[in-house]
Design an enzyme around this catalytic site. Sequence first.
Site, PDB file in Angstrom:
ATOM      1  N   CYS A 167       0.772  -1.197   0.042  1.00 13.60           N
ATOM      2  CA  CYS A 167       0.067   0.014   0.027  1.00 13.60           C
ATOM      3  C   CYS A 167       0.909   1.121  -0.014  1.00 13.60           C
ATOM      4  O   CYS A 167       0.364   2.359  -0.441  1.00 13.60           O
ATOM      5  CB  CYS A 167      -0.845  -0.038   1.154  1.00 13.60           C
ATOM      6  SG  CYS A 167      -0.064  -0.079   2.799  1.00 13.60           S
ATOM      7  N   HIS A 191      19.298   0.690  -0.283  1.00  5.58           N
ATOM      8  CA  HIS A 191      17.679   0.516  -0.140  1.00  5.58           C
ATOM      9  C   HIS A 191      16.994  -0.646   0.127  1.00  5.58           C
ATOM     10  O   HIS A 191      16.082  -0.430   0.798  1.00  5.58           O
ATOM     11  CB  HIS A 191      17.318   1.584  -1.481  1.00  5.58           C
ATOM     12  CG  HIS A 191      15.797   1.824  -1.456  1.00  5.58           C
ATOM     13  ND1 HIS A 191      15.148   2.858  -0.840  1.00  5.58           N
ATOM     14  CD2 HIS A 191      14.521   0.795  -2.155  1.00  5.58           C
ATOM     15  CE1 HIS A 191      13.972   2.810  -1.155  1.00  5.58           C
ATOM     16  NE2 HIS A 191      13.726   1.847  -1.854  1.00  5.58           N
TER      17      HIS A 191
END
Length: 454
Positions: free
Chosen positions: A51, A101
Amino acid sequence: MCHIILLGMNHKTAPVAIREQLAAACKQELEPLRMLPHLEYVDELLFLSTCNRVEFLFTCTQVHEAIQQVTALLKAHLGSPVTSHVESYFYVYQNLEAVTHLFRVAASLDSMVVGEPQILGQLKTAYRDATECRTVKVILNRLLHKTFSVAKRVRSETCIGSCAVSISYAAVELARKIFGELDDKKVLLIGAGEMAELAAEHLLAQGVRNMAVANRTLERAVQLAQRFKAETIRFDHIHDVLKEMDIVLTSTGSPEPILKYQDIKSRMRQRRNRPLFFIDIAVPRDVEPRVNEIDNVYLYDIDDLQGVIELNREERKREAERAEHIIAEETLRFQEWLGTLDVVPTIIALREKAETIRRSELQKTLSRFTHLGEKERLALETLTQAIVKKMLHDPILFLKKKGERKSRQFCVDYVQQIFNLSDRMDGLDIDSCTLTHGSTNVKDSTNLLKSIKK
Protein backbone atom coordinates in the site's frame (compact mmCIF):
# COMPACT_ATOMS: atom_id res chain seq x y z
CA MET A 1 29.46 -5.84 -16.06
CA CYS A 2 26.27 -6.68 -14.21
CA HIS A 3 24.30 -3.84 -12.60
CA ILE A 4 21.63 -4.00 -9.90
CA ILE A 5 18.85 -1.45 -10.41
CA LEU A 6 15.90 -0.54 -8.21
CA LEU A 7 13.16 1.60 -9.75
CA GLY A 8 10.04 2.53 -7.83
CA MET A 9 7.83 4.96 -5.97
CA ASN A 10 6.69 5.09 -2.36
CA HIS A 11 4.71 7.16 0.14
CA LYS A 12 7.45 9.79 0.14
CA THR A 13 7.47 10.39 -3.61
CA ALA A 14 3.94 9.67 -4.87
CA PRO A 15 0.38 10.26 -3.59
CA VAL A 16 -1.69 7.23 -2.73
CA ALA A 17 -3.89 7.60 -5.83
CA ILE A 18 -0.86 7.17 -8.10
CA ARG A 19 0.49 4.23 -6.12
CA GLU A 20 -2.88 2.52 -6.22
CA GLN A 21 -3.20 3.01 -9.97
CA LEU A 22 0.29 1.68 -10.64
CA ALA A 23 -0.14 -1.31 -8.34
CA ALA A 24 -3.51 -2.16 -9.91
CA ALA A 25 -2.12 -1.90 -13.45
CA CYS A 26 0.85 -4.08 -12.59
CA LYS A 27 -1.18 -6.76 -10.86
CA GLN A 28 -4.14 -6.99 -13.22
CA GLU A 29 -2.86 -6.04 -16.67
CA LEU A 30 0.90 -5.97 -16.64
CA GLU A 31 1.88 -8.97 -14.50
CA PRO A 32 5.50 -7.71 -14.46
CA LEU A 33 7.21 -11.03 -13.77
CA ARG A 34 5.56 -12.65 -16.79
CA MET A 35 6.72 -9.77 -18.97
CA LEU A 36 10.41 -10.53 -18.37
CA PRO A 37 10.87 -12.43 -21.69
CA HIS A 38 9.80 -9.22 -23.49
CA LEU A 39 12.35 -7.07 -21.62
CA GLU A 40 15.39 -7.43 -23.84
CA TYR A 41 17.77 -5.56 -21.54
CA VAL A 42 16.59 -7.00 -18.21
CA ASP A 43 18.16 -10.24 -16.93
CA GLU A 44 16.49 -10.81 -13.55
CA LEU A 45 13.37 -9.22 -12.08
CA LEU A 46 11.56 -8.92 -8.75
CA PHE A 47 8.34 -6.94 -8.22
CA LEU A 48 7.24 -5.58 -4.82
CA SER A 49 3.83 -3.96 -4.36
CA THR A 50 2.39 -2.77 -1.02
CA CYS A 51 0.00 0.00 0.00
CA ASN A 52 2.98 2.32 0.46
CA ARG A 53 5.35 1.32 -2.34
CA VAL A 54 5.70 -0.18 -5.80
CA GLU A 55 9.25 -1.23 -6.70
CA PHE A 56 11.06 -3.13 -9.44
CA LEU A 57 14.40 -4.73 -8.64
CA PHE A 58 16.29 -6.01 -11.66
CA THR A 59 19.74 -6.76 -13.05
CA CYS A 60 21.10 -5.71 -16.42
CA THR A 61 24.29 -4.99 -18.33
CA GLN A 62 23.00 -1.88 -20.14
CA VAL A 63 21.61 0.41 -17.46
CA HIS A 64 20.08 3.22 -19.52
CA GLU A 65 18.31 0.89 -21.93
CA ALA A 66 16.96 -1.35 -19.15
CA ILE A 67 15.56 1.57 -17.14
CA GLN A 68 13.96 3.01 -20.26
CA GLN A 69 12.42 -0.36 -21.08
CA VAL A 70 10.90 -0.90 -17.63
CA THR A 71 9.63 2.69 -17.48
CA ALA A 72 8.11 2.49 -20.97
CA LEU A 73 6.38 -0.75 -20.07
CA LEU A 74 4.81 0.88 -17.01
CA LYS A 75 3.71 3.98 -18.90
CA ALA A 76 2.12 1.87 -21.61
CA HIS A 77 -0.20 0.25 -19.05
CA LEU A 78 -0.99 3.26 -16.85
CA GLY A 79 -2.62 5.39 -19.50
CA SER A 80 -3.67 9.03 -19.37
CA PRO A 81 -3.48 11.31 -17.41
CA VAL A 82 -0.84 9.59 -15.27
CA THR A 83 1.48 8.71 -18.14
CA SER A 84 2.59 12.27 -18.84
CA HIS A 85 4.10 12.86 -15.41
CA VAL A 86 4.53 9.43 -13.81
CA GLU A 87 8.34 9.54 -14.10
CA SER A 88 8.45 12.48 -11.71
CA TYR A 89 7.34 10.12 -8.93
CA PHE A 90 10.02 7.49 -9.58
CA TYR A 91 13.35 7.06 -7.83
CA VAL A 92 16.16 4.99 -9.31
CA TYR A 93 18.99 3.43 -7.30
CA GLN A 94 21.95 1.67 -8.89
CA ASN A 95 24.26 -1.04 -7.55
CA LEU A 96 25.25 -0.45 -3.91
CA GLU A 97 22.63 2.29 -3.50
CA ALA A 98 20.02 -0.22 -4.64
CA VAL A 99 21.37 -2.82 -2.22
CA THR A 100 21.31 -0.36 0.68
CA HIS A 101 17.78 0.76 -0.17
CA LEU A 102 16.55 -2.83 -0.27
CA PHE A 103 18.17 -3.58 3.09
CA ARG A 104 16.52 -0.44 4.58
CA VAL A 105 13.12 -1.45 3.20
CA ALA A 106 13.37 -4.97 4.66
CA ALA A 107 14.52 -3.60 8.02
CA SER A 108 11.52 -1.21 8.01
CA LEU A 109 13.69 1.91 8.08
CA ASP A 110 12.01 3.22 4.94
CA SER A 111 8.45 2.53 6.12
CA MET A 112 5.79 5.08 6.99
CA VAL A 113 5.91 3.63 10.51
CA VAL A 114 9.55 2.84 11.24
CA GLY A 115 9.93 -0.59 12.77
CA GLU A 116 6.67 -2.11 11.51
CA PRO A 117 7.13 -5.84 10.79
CA GLN A 118 4.75 -6.34 7.85
CA ILE A 119 7.10 -5.21 5.07
CA LEU A 120 9.50 -8.14 5.54
CA GLY A 121 6.69 -10.62 5.00
CA GLN A 122 5.58 -8.72 1.89
CA LEU A 123 9.11 -8.81 0.54
CA LYS A 124 9.33 -12.56 1.15
CA THR A 125 6.07 -13.01 -0.75
CA ALA A 126 7.47 -11.01 -3.67
CA TYR A 127 10.58 -13.21 -3.68
CA ARG A 128 8.47 -16.38 -3.60
CA ASP A 129 6.48 -15.13 -6.60
CA ALA A 130 9.73 -14.39 -8.46
CA THR A 131 11.17 -17.82 -7.75
CA GLU A 132 7.97 -19.50 -8.92
CA CYS A 133 8.15 -17.50 -12.17
CA ARG A 134 11.91 -18.18 -12.38
CA THR A 135 12.76 -14.49 -12.81
CA VAL A 136 15.55 -14.48 -10.21
CA LYS A 137 18.94 -16.09 -10.74
CA VAL A 138 22.33 -15.97 -9.02
CA ILE A 139 22.52 -12.23 -8.27
CA LEU A 140 19.00 -11.55 -6.99
CA ASN A 141 18.82 -14.92 -5.23
CA ARG A 142 21.92 -14.05 -3.26
CA LEU A 143 20.77 -10.46 -2.69
CA LEU A 144 17.33 -11.43 -1.40
CA HIS A 145 18.67 -14.07 0.98
CA LYS A 146 21.18 -11.54 2.26
CA THR A 147 18.33 -9.01 2.62
CA PHE A 148 16.34 -11.38 4.83
CA SER A 149 19.36 -12.09 7.04
CA VAL A 150 20.09 -8.37 7.37
CA ALA A 151 16.48 -7.68 8.45
CA LYS A 152 16.71 -10.50 10.98
CA ARG A 153 19.98 -9.13 12.32
CA VAL A 154 18.48 -5.64 12.69
CA ARG A 155 15.53 -7.09 14.60
CA SER A 156 17.71 -9.19 16.90
CA GLU A 157 20.44 -6.61 17.57
CA THR A 158 18.24 -3.50 17.94
CA CYS A 159 14.93 -2.70 19.60
CA ILE A 160 13.54 -0.88 16.58
CA GLY A 161 10.34 -2.93 16.53
CA SER A 162 9.59 -2.94 20.26
CA CYS A 163 8.37 0.63 20.77
CA ALA A 164 4.80 1.59 19.91
CA VAL A 165 4.45 4.49 17.48
CA SER A 166 0.72 4.32 16.69
CA ILE A 167 -2.17 5.04 19.04
CA SER A 168 -3.73 1.58 18.67
CA TYR A 169 -0.43 -0.21 19.13
CA ALA A 170 0.47 2.00 22.12
CA ALA A 171 -2.88 1.17 23.73
CA VAL A 172 -2.25 -2.56 23.48
CA GLU A 173 1.35 -2.21 24.63
CA LEU A 174 0.07 -0.32 27.67
CA ALA A 175 -2.34 -3.16 28.47
CA ARG A 176 0.48 -5.67 28.14
CA LYS A 177 2.68 -3.69 30.51
CA ILE A 178 -0.13 -3.49 33.05
CA PHE A 179 -1.13 -7.15 32.95
CA GLY A 180 1.93 -8.91 31.58
CA GLU A 181 0.38 -11.78 29.63
CA LEU A 182 -2.96 -10.99 27.99
CA ASP A 183 -4.05 -14.45 26.87
CA ASP A 184 -6.37 -14.94 29.87
CA LYS A 185 -7.81 -11.40 29.92
CA LYS A 186 -11.28 -10.40 28.77
CA VAL A 187 -11.35 -7.38 26.46
CA LEU A 188 -14.28 -5.21 25.37
CA LEU A 189 -13.88 -3.07 22.25
CA ILE A 190 -16.42 -0.26 22.09
CA GLY A 191 -16.50 1.11 18.55
CA ALA A 192 -15.69 -0.73 15.33
CA GLY A 193 -13.80 1.84 13.29
CA GLU A 194 -10.24 1.73 11.96
CA MET A 195 -8.66 2.42 15.36
CA ALA A 196 -10.61 -0.43 16.95
CA GLU A 197 -9.71 -2.72 14.06
CA LEU A 198 -6.00 -2.00 14.44
CA ALA A 199 -6.26 -2.46 18.20
CA ALA A 200 -7.97 -5.83 17.67
CA GLU A 201 -5.13 -6.95 15.38
CA HIS A 202 -2.53 -6.01 17.99
CA LEU A 203 -4.54 -7.67 20.79
CA LEU A 204 -4.69 -10.92 18.86
CA ALA A 205 -0.95 -10.70 18.24
CA GLN A 206 -0.45 -10.43 22.01
CA GLY A 207 -2.44 -13.60 22.66
CA VAL A 208 -5.91 -12.26 23.56
CA ARG A 209 -8.51 -14.94 22.87
CA ASN A 210 -11.52 -13.58 24.77
CA MET A 211 -12.74 -10.45 23.02
CA ALA A 212 -16.14 -8.77 22.61
CA VAL A 213 -17.17 -5.96 20.26
CA ALA A 214 -19.92 -3.38 20.79
CA ASN A 215 -20.93 -0.81 18.20
CA ARG A 216 -23.98 1.34 17.49
CA THR A 217 -24.19 -0.23 14.04
CA LEU A 218 -24.62 -3.93 14.75
CA GLU A 219 -23.65 -4.95 11.21
CA ARG A 220 -20.21 -3.41 11.57
CA ALA A 221 -19.74 -5.01 14.99
CA VAL A 222 -20.61 -8.42 13.51
CA GLN A 223 -18.09 -7.94 10.68
CA LEU A 224 -15.31 -7.08 13.11
CA ALA A 225 -16.27 -9.88 15.49
CA GLN A 226 -16.23 -12.48 12.69
CA ARG A 227 -12.85 -11.33 11.49
CA PHE A 228 -11.25 -11.55 14.95
CA LYS A 229 -13.30 -14.48 16.33
CA ALA A 230 -14.93 -12.28 18.97
CA GLU A 231 -18.47 -12.09 20.28
CA THR A 232 -20.81 -9.13 19.81
CA ILE A 233 -22.46 -7.10 22.58
CA ARG A 234 -25.48 -4.88 22.09
CA PHE A 235 -24.40 -1.28 22.45
CA ASP A 236 -27.05 -0.55 25.11
CA HIS A 237 -25.75 -3.49 27.19
CA ILE A 238 -22.12 -2.36 27.54
CA HIS A 239 -22.61 -1.29 31.19
CA ASP A 240 -23.95 -4.72 32.10
CA VAL A 241 -20.88 -6.60 30.83
CA LEU A 242 -18.32 -4.38 32.58
CA LYS A 243 -18.36 -6.71 35.57
CA GLU A 244 -16.86 -9.47 33.39
CA MET A 245 -14.14 -7.45 31.63
CA ASP A 246 -10.52 -6.73 32.48
CA ILE A 247 -9.78 -4.20 29.74
CA VAL A 248 -12.15 -1.81 27.99
CA LEU A 249 -10.86 -0.06 24.88
CA THR A 250 -13.12 2.66 23.47
CA SER A 251 -12.93 4.47 20.14
CA THR A 252 -16.40 5.70 19.19
CA GLY A 253 -17.36 8.96 17.52
CA SER A 254 -19.75 9.96 20.29
CA PRO A 255 -19.85 13.74 20.99
CA GLU A 256 -20.13 13.07 24.75
CA PRO A 257 -18.94 10.38 27.19
CA ILE A 258 -20.71 7.04 26.95
CA LEU A 259 -19.15 5.69 30.16
CA LYS A 260 -19.84 7.94 33.15
CA TYR A 261 -18.57 8.09 36.68
CA GLN A 262 -21.73 6.93 38.45
CA ASP A 263 -22.42 4.05 36.06
CA ILE A 264 -18.95 2.57 36.56
CA LYS A 265 -18.76 3.18 40.31
CA SER A 266 -21.98 1.28 40.92
CA ARG A 267 -20.71 -1.69 38.92
CA MET A 268 -17.37 -1.92 40.74
CA ARG A 269 -19.24 -3.40 43.71
CA GLN A 270 -20.36 -6.30 41.48
CA ARG A 271 -16.72 -6.81 40.49
CA ARG A 272 -15.72 -6.93 44.14
CA ASN A 273 -13.19 -4.21 43.33
CA ARG A 274 -11.27 -6.29 40.84
CA PRO A 275 -9.06 -3.85 38.82
CA LEU A 276 -10.63 -2.49 35.63
CA PHE A 277 -8.57 -0.70 32.99
CA PHE A 278 -10.03 1.77 30.49
CA ILE A 279 -8.05 2.81 27.46
CA ASP A 280 -9.88 5.69 25.79
CA ILE A 281 -8.51 6.50 22.34
CA ALA A 282 -11.57 8.45 21.20
CA VAL A 283 -11.67 12.19 20.48
CA PRO A 284 -13.89 13.50 22.05
CA ARG A 285 -13.32 11.16 24.97
CA ASP A 286 -15.69 8.25 25.58
CA VAL A 287 -14.94 7.88 29.28
CA GLU A 288 -15.66 10.61 31.81
CA PRO A 289 -12.31 11.76 33.31
CA ARG A 290 -13.65 11.46 36.89
CA VAL A 291 -13.72 7.68 36.41
CA ASN A 292 -10.03 7.70 37.27
CA GLU A 293 -10.95 8.67 40.85
CA ILE A 294 -12.73 5.36 41.49
CA ASP A 295 -10.74 2.82 43.49
CA ASN A 296 -9.18 0.05 41.36
CA VAL A 297 -10.22 1.80 38.14
CA TYR A 298 -7.42 3.01 35.88
CA LEU A 299 -8.10 5.30 32.94
CA TYR A 300 -5.68 6.21 30.18
CA ASP A 301 -6.73 8.62 27.43
CA ILE A 302 -5.17 9.57 24.09
CA ASP A 303 -2.92 12.22 25.67
CA ASP A 304 -1.38 9.61 27.96
CA LEU A 305 -0.73 7.39 24.97
CA GLN A 306 0.64 10.26 22.91
CA GLY A 307 3.29 10.84 25.56
CA VAL A 308 4.30 7.18 25.33
CA ILE A 309 4.47 7.44 21.53
CA GLU A 310 6.73 10.51 21.58
CA LEU A 311 9.14 8.78 23.94
CA ASN A 312 9.08 5.70 21.72
CA ARG A 313 9.73 7.74 18.58
CA GLU A 314 12.92 9.05 20.13
CA GLU A 315 13.88 5.53 21.18
CA ARG A 316 13.22 4.21 17.67
CA LYS A 317 15.29 7.02 16.23
CA ARG A 318 18.27 5.89 18.31
CA GLU A 319 17.66 2.26 17.37
CA ALA A 320 17.35 3.27 13.71
CA GLU A 321 20.85 4.76 13.85
CA ARG A 322 22.17 1.42 15.09
CA ALA A 323 20.27 -0.33 12.32
CA GLU A 324 21.78 1.99 9.68
CA HIS A 325 25.25 1.00 10.88
CA ILE A 326 24.37 -2.70 10.48
CA ILE A 327 23.06 -2.06 6.97
CA ALA A 328 26.19 -0.13 5.95
CA GLU A 329 28.32 -3.03 7.20
CA GLU A 330 26.26 -5.66 5.38
CA THR A 331 26.26 -3.61 2.17
CA LEU A 332 30.06 -3.69 2.15
CA ARG A 333 29.99 -7.46 2.64
CA PHE A 334 27.66 -7.86 -0.30
CA GLN A 335 29.92 -5.61 -2.36
CA GLU A 336 32.81 -7.97 -1.62
CA TRP A 337 30.76 -10.91 -2.88
CA LEU A 338 29.80 -9.03 -6.04
CA GLY A 339 33.48 -8.33 -6.65
CA THR A 340 34.22 -12.04 -6.77
CA LEU A 341 31.82 -12.58 -9.69
CA ASP A 342 34.18 -11.04 -12.24
CA VAL A 343 36.76 -13.76 -11.58
CA VAL A 344 34.29 -16.62 -12.16
CA PRO A 345 34.87 -16.95 -15.95
CA THR A 346 38.65 -17.04 -15.44
CA ILE A 347 38.38 -19.71 -12.73
CA ILE A 348 36.07 -21.79 -14.93
CA ALA A 349 38.44 -21.45 -17.89
CA LEU A 350 41.43 -22.39 -15.73
CA ARG A 351 39.70 -25.48 -14.39
CA GLU A 352 38.49 -26.49 -17.85
CA LYS A 353 41.98 -26.19 -19.36
CA ALA A 354 43.53 -28.19 -16.53
CA GLU A 355 40.82 -30.86 -16.83
CA THR A 356 41.26 -31.08 -20.59
CA ILE A 357 45.03 -31.58 -20.22
CA ARG A 358 44.54 -34.12 -17.43
CA ARG A 359 42.11 -36.24 -19.43
CA SER A 360 44.23 -36.08 -22.58
CA GLU A 361 47.47 -37.11 -20.85
CA LEU A 362 45.74 -39.77 -18.80
CA GLN A 363 44.22 -41.26 -21.95
CA LYS A 364 47.63 -41.41 -23.62
CA THR A 365 49.09 -43.18 -20.61
CA LEU A 366 46.26 -45.68 -20.32
CA SER A 367 46.46 -46.49 -24.04
CA ARG A 368 50.06 -47.66 -23.54
CA PHE A 369 49.22 -49.76 -20.46
CA THR A 370 46.36 -51.86 -21.76
CA HIS A 371 47.02 -54.59 -19.22
CA LEU A 372 45.85 -52.40 -16.33
CA GLY A 373 42.68 -53.50 -14.60
CA GLU A 374 39.68 -51.35 -13.69
CA LYS A 375 40.96 -50.86 -10.14
CA GLU A 376 44.36 -49.56 -11.35
CA ARG A 377 42.73 -47.27 -13.94
CA LEU A 378 40.45 -45.81 -11.26
CA ALA A 379 43.45 -45.24 -8.99
CA LEU A 380 45.25 -43.29 -11.77
CA GLU A 381 42.08 -41.26 -12.40
CA THR A 382 41.87 -40.34 -8.72
CA LEU A 383 45.60 -39.57 -8.55
CA THR A 384 45.55 -37.19 -11.52
CA GLN A 385 42.41 -35.44 -10.25
CA ALA A 386 44.08 -34.87 -6.87
CA ILE A 387 47.25 -33.49 -8.50
CA VAL A 388 45.27 -31.03 -10.63
CA LYS A 389 43.15 -29.96 -7.69
CA LYS A 390 46.21 -29.25 -5.55
CA MET A 391 48.02 -27.46 -8.37
CA LEU A 392 45.04 -25.16 -8.99
CA HIS A 393 44.32 -24.46 -5.34
CA ASP A 394 46.71 -21.53 -4.92
CA PRO A 395 45.94 -19.77 -8.25
CA ILE A 396 42.20 -20.02 -7.62
CA LEU A 397 42.56 -18.85 -4.02
CA PHE A 398 44.62 -15.92 -5.34
CA LEU A 399 41.85 -14.99 -7.79
CA LYS A 400 39.12 -15.24 -5.16
CA LYS A 401 40.98 -12.92 -2.81
CA LYS A 402 41.76 -10.44 -5.56
CA GLY A 403 38.10 -10.48 -6.50
CA GLU A 404 37.46 -8.24 -3.50
CA ARG A 405 40.08 -5.59 -4.40
CA LYS A 406 40.58 -2.75 -6.83
CA SER A 407 43.50 -4.59 -8.50
CA ARG A 408 41.13 -7.38 -9.52
CA GLN A 409 41.18 -6.82 -13.29
CA PHE A 410 44.97 -6.57 -13.43
CA CYS A 411 45.32 -9.85 -11.52
CA VAL A 412 42.70 -11.59 -13.68
CA ASP A 413 44.52 -10.52 -16.84
CA TYR A 414 47.82 -11.66 -15.33
CA VAL A 415 46.46 -15.17 -14.56
CA GLN A 416 44.92 -15.42 -18.03
CA GLN A 417 48.29 -14.63 -19.64
CA ILE A 418 50.30 -16.98 -17.41
CA PHE A 419 48.01 -19.93 -18.20
CA ASN A 420 47.31 -18.79 -21.79
CA LEU A 421 43.54 -18.74 -21.29
CA SER A 422 42.69 -16.13 -23.94
CA ASP A 423 41.41 -18.64 -26.50
CA ARG A 424 39.43 -20.50 -23.89
CA MET A 425 37.94 -17.22 -22.56
CA ASP A 426 36.77 -16.35 -26.08
CA GLY A 427 34.94 -19.64 -26.15
CA LEU A 428 32.99 -18.80 -23.03
CA ASP A 429 29.75 -16.83 -23.19
CA ILE A 430 29.45 -16.06 -19.50
CA ASP A 431 28.76 -12.90 -17.55
CA SER A 432 28.05 -12.19 -13.93
CA CYS A 433 24.35 -11.52 -14.60
CA THR A 434 23.36 -14.76 -16.33
CA LEU A 435 26.24 -17.16 -15.63
CA THR A 436 25.55 -19.22 -18.74
CA HIS A 437 28.01 -20.27 -21.42
CA GLY A 438 28.59 -22.78 -24.13
CA SER A 439 30.83 -25.45 -22.72
CA THR A 440 30.29 -25.36 -18.98
CA ASN A 441 27.09 -26.36 -17.24
CA VAL A 442 25.15 -23.65 -15.39
CA LYS A 443 25.01 -25.91 -12.36
CA ASP A 444 28.81 -25.97 -12.28
CA SER A 445 28.87 -22.17 -12.35
CA THR A 446 26.39 -21.97 -9.50
CA ASN A 447 28.37 -24.48 -7.44
CA LEU A 448 31.50 -22.46 -8.10
CA LEU A 449 29.78 -19.32 -6.84
CA LYS A 450 28.77 -21.13 -3.69
CA SER A 451 32.39 -21.98 -3.09
CA ILE A 452 33.49 -18.37 -3.42
CA LYS A 453 33.80 -16.51 -0.15
CA LYS A 454 30.40 -15.93 1.43
